[in-house]
Design an enzyme around this catalytic site. Structure first.
Site: not given
Ligand code: NAD
Length: 449
Positions: A121, A261
């Site tokens: 996002t 979120c």
């Molecule tokens: P999260 O924190 O669960 O996961 C992020 C992952 O990215 C982690 O495993 C982290 O180690 C990894 N990471 C960080 N830097 C990195 C890099 N340089 N290279 C490789 N890996 C790296 O996050 P999430 O909840 O999956 O959310 C991710 C995105 O999706 C955010 O922007 C969030 O707003 C959006 N989103 C989340 C949800 C939800 O329900 N969690 C729903 C829709 C959208």
């Protein structure tokens, strides 16, 4: 297709697994070595219902792999998904450092045409920014696409496999065609893949979350009025939810929204508006009301027990920000327990999945005063009151008549309106919930004025 997913959190791991499930070869990349090692050993690092069997099957079929090596994962990919964290910065603006850091590296790694898809996002204009970063080092053609994710934690697999819609923001016909092919197995029942420009797509995600947060908050304000005027928010909910213009969902009153979120996305869109000179006033109120709602049980607890809670033991049911997840980011329980611990309370806490993540996220004050126990029954045993903070299904069927025997005095503060108020009163409980008549037994009524 060969897919690379960068970032294997709630979004990345679910997306990667579901793309593998539809026959693609998927490589998941993460910088967290421990996490990658776990996944290589067949361990799912998050709790998400239905994920494990798909994860196991696709590893077995050799369609799902895990690595920390970005370059090798990029080399073979046709489509690269960025599923990276975009946490709020100090001023509420989305922190894009992980996304831009990866984008810059990608530029040096592209050897042929690839579609780079932003699933995180991100604020309006990020697709352009990512393009610019990649272009700094790239020597081949590429397209950057915005494809916001709408899955809900706790129902993520279902949401991903059967989305209401897929939003694709792209001005490239070639990239759009590839995205439509990739998503075609998920929309066979006729739900749309909506194609639009990148900026509209980026804003769509924020608009959806801000509207949902507003709907929840509006209902919480109605609940607060209900308490004042002697109405029942559950009746009001049924009365308005049946209006098809309003709809039944997201109308449940409670102790506020949390999660990774809604809080951050509401802040971020407000910041975006501010950047273009627009004051998004509704969202100021949404943020304020939600902060107050998270701790709205505190004055109700003080009414019964007074403001000095030393010597009082509270059972806590539910630590995750919502049921069916182990995610505790911005969970109301974190805030509520902290406030009560300041007043001297101690806790017996139980959650079916989120005890470990909660312990890691809670303040020292909360952890020092909490016994994390293994069953919901243990959490109420010999306590002065039970607080329900998350509506896990297993709590709904509990035999509340039995609480007379288990607790010092049967008092429930229910932040999620799980039980019928009349039934609670008949069972001899003091039952205090949200936006409904508070059922206070005689012997406690003196404390309530
Ligand atoms: P999260 O924190 O669960 O996961 C992020 C992952 O990215 C982690 O495993 C982290 O180690 C990894 N990471 C960080 N830097 C990195 C890099 N340089 N290279 C490789 N890996 C790296 O996050 P999430 O909840 O999956 O959310 C991710 C995105 O999706 C955010 O922007 C969030 O707003 C959006 N989103 C989340 C949800 C939800 O329900 N969690 C729903 C829709 C959208």
């Amino acid at each position: 297709m060969n897919i690379t997913v960068i970032g294997t959190g709630y979004v990345g791991l679910v997306s990667g697994t579901c793309f593998a499930e539809t026959g693609n070869n998927v490589t998941c990349v993460d910088i967290d070595k421990v996490k990658v090692e776990k996944m290589r050993n067949g361990e799912v690092p998050i709790y998400e219902p239905g994920l494990k069997p798909l994860f196991d099957r696709n590893i077995k079929e050799d369609r799902l792999r895990f690595t920390t090596n970005l370059e090798s994962a990029v080399a073979t990919a046709n489509v690269i998904f960025l599923c990276l964290p975009t946490p709020p910065g100090a001023d509420g603006q989305a922190d894009l450092s992980a996304v831009l850091f990866v984008a810059e590296q990608l530029g040096t790694m592209l050897t042929d045409y690839k579609v780079i898809v932003n699933k995180s996002t991100v604020p309006v204009g990020t697709a352009d920014l990512v393009s610019e970063k990649i272009a700094l080092n790239a020597t081949v053609d590429f397209d950057v696409v915005s494809n916001p994710e709408f899955l809900r934690e706790g129902a993520a697999i279902d949401d991903f496999l059967k989305p209401d819609r897929v939003v694709v923001g792209s001005s490239s016909e070639k990239a759009t065609g590839i995205m439509e092919d990739l998503y075609s197995p998920f929309v066979r029942s006729g739900n749309p893949v909506i194609i639009m420009d990148e900026r509209s797509s980026e804003l769509t995600k924020y608009a959806a979350n801000a509207l949902l947060a507003t709907k929840i908050t509006f209902m919480n304000e109605i609940a607060n009025i209900c308490e004042g005027v002697g109405a029942d928010v559950e009746n009001v909910r049924r009365g308005i939810g049946t209006d098809s213009r309003i709809g039944k969902r997201f109308l449940f009153a409670g102790i506020g929204y949390g999660g990774s979120c809604f809080p951050k996305d509401v802040q971020a869109i407000k910041y975006t508006a501010q950047n273009v000179g627009y004051d998004f006033k509704i969202l100021d109120s949404v943020i304020k009301v939600n902060e107050a709602q998270k701790v709205s049980m505190v004055p109700k607890i003080e009414e019964v027990f007074g403001s000095d809670l030393r010597g009082k033991v509270f059972g806590i049911w539910g630590l995750a920000f919502k049921p069916e997840t182990d995610d505790v980011r911005e969970a109301p329980a974190l805030y509520l327990m902290h406030e009560l611990a300041i007043r001297g309370a101690t806790f017996k806490a139980y959650d079916p999945e989120a005890m470990k993540t909660f312990k890691n996220a809670a303040s020292d004050l909360v952890n020092d005063n909490t016994a994390y126990v293994n069953t919901s029954t243990e959490a109420v045993l010999n306590t002065d009151a039970l607080i329900i903070a998350t509506e896990w299904a297993e709590f709904r069927g509990k035999d509340i008549e039995n609480f007379n025997v288990l607790m010092n005095k049967p008092v429930i503060f229910d932040g999620r309106n799980l039980y019928d108020t009349q039934k609670a009163q008949k069972a001899g409980l003091t039952y205090i919930s949200v936006g409904r008549k508070q059922m206070i037994q005689q012997e406690l009524s003196y404390a309530c004025g």
